[in-house]
Design a protein around this motif. Structure first.
Motif, PDB file in Angstrom:
ATOM      1  N   GLU A   1       0.828  -1.211   0.000  1.00  0.00           N
ATOM      2  CA  GLU A   1       0.000   0.000   0.000  1.00  0.00           C
ATOM      3  C   GLU A   1       0.862   1.262   0.000  1.00  0.00           C
ATOM      4  N   GLU A   2       1.941   1.234   0.758  1.00  0.00           N
ATOM      5  CA  GLU A   2       2.835   2.393   0.862  1.00  0.00           C
ATOM      6  C   GLU A   2       3.917   2.380  -0.210  1.00  0.00           C
TER       7      GLU A   2
ATOM      8  N   SER B   1      11.779   2.817  -1.955  1.00  0.00           N
ATOM      9  CA  SER B   1      10.420   2.883  -2.485  1.00  0.00           C
ATOM     10  C   SER B   1      10.393   2.236  -3.865  1.00  0.00           C
ATOM     11  N   GLN B   2       9.200   1.975  -4.342  1.00  0.00           N
ATOM     12  CA  GLN B   2       9.042   1.393  -5.671  1.00  0.00           C
ATOM     13  C   GLN B   2       9.639   2.339  -6.716  1.00  0.00           C
TER      14      GLN B   2
ATOM     15  N   GLU C   1      12.532   1.389  -9.386  1.00  0.00           N
ATOM     16  CA  GLU C   1      12.345   1.523 -10.824  1.00  0.00           C
ATOM     17  C   GLU C   1      13.449   2.379 -11.445  1.00  0.00           C
ATOM     18  N   GLU C   2      13.818   3.470 -10.783  1.00  0.00           N
ATOM     19  CA  GLU C   2      14.895   4.320 -11.288  1.00  0.00           C
ATOM     20  C   GLU C   2      16.223   3.573 -11.296  1.00  0.00           C
ATOM     21  N   SER C   3      16.462   2.791 -10.271  1.00  0.00           N
ATOM     22  CA  SER C   3      17.687   2.005 -10.193  1.00  0.00           C
ATOM     23  C   SER C   3      17.747   0.974 -11.314  1.00  0.00           C
ATOM     24  N   ILE C   4      16.622   0.301 -11.563  1.00  0.00           N
ATOM     25  CA  ILE C   4      16.563  -0.686 -12.641  1.00  0.00           C
ATOM     26  C   ILE C   4      16.793  -0.021 -13.986  1.00  0.00           C
TER      27      ILE C   4
END
Length: 101
Positions: free
Chosen positions: A57-58, A74-75, A79-82
């Motif tokens: 949720e968070e 955080s997600q 995502e930025e790291s990937i």
């Protein structure tokens, strides 16, 4: 007036008792995290006493090493790291192609 003060006091105490995942910091134990943020949506055990706690949720991922938070992410950060890794791989592939031509 007295009722208003009582209601205000209860509201303030409730607000102070609210648990927030943003209060979790690196170095905390799993017990401290559970007291602050509650149980995660999912726990994933990894080799070498590493565990991921996912709070869907968070959109927060906690990485534990030996029962201690080693990373709070955080997600969006993941995502930025990937994306950065993917770009690095493409750049490396381009360099390898240049060398093998």
């Amino acid at each position: 007036m007295k009722k208003l003060l009582i209601i205000l006091a209860i509201a303030m105490l409730t607000a102070c008792a609210t648990k927030d995942i943003n209060d979790v910091k690196e170095g905390m134990s799993s017990k401290e995290v559970t007291e602050i943020a509650g149980e995660p949506s999912e726990k994933v055990s990894m080799p070498l006493e590493i565990e991921w706690w996912i709070y869907e949720e968070e959109e927060v991922l906690l990485i534990f090493e030996n029962d201690t938070v080693s990373k709070v992410t955080s997600q969006r950060e993941l995502e930025e790291s990937i994306k950065g890794v993917e770009k690095g791989m493409k750049d490396l592939e381009g360099e390898i192609n240049k060398l093998t031509e």
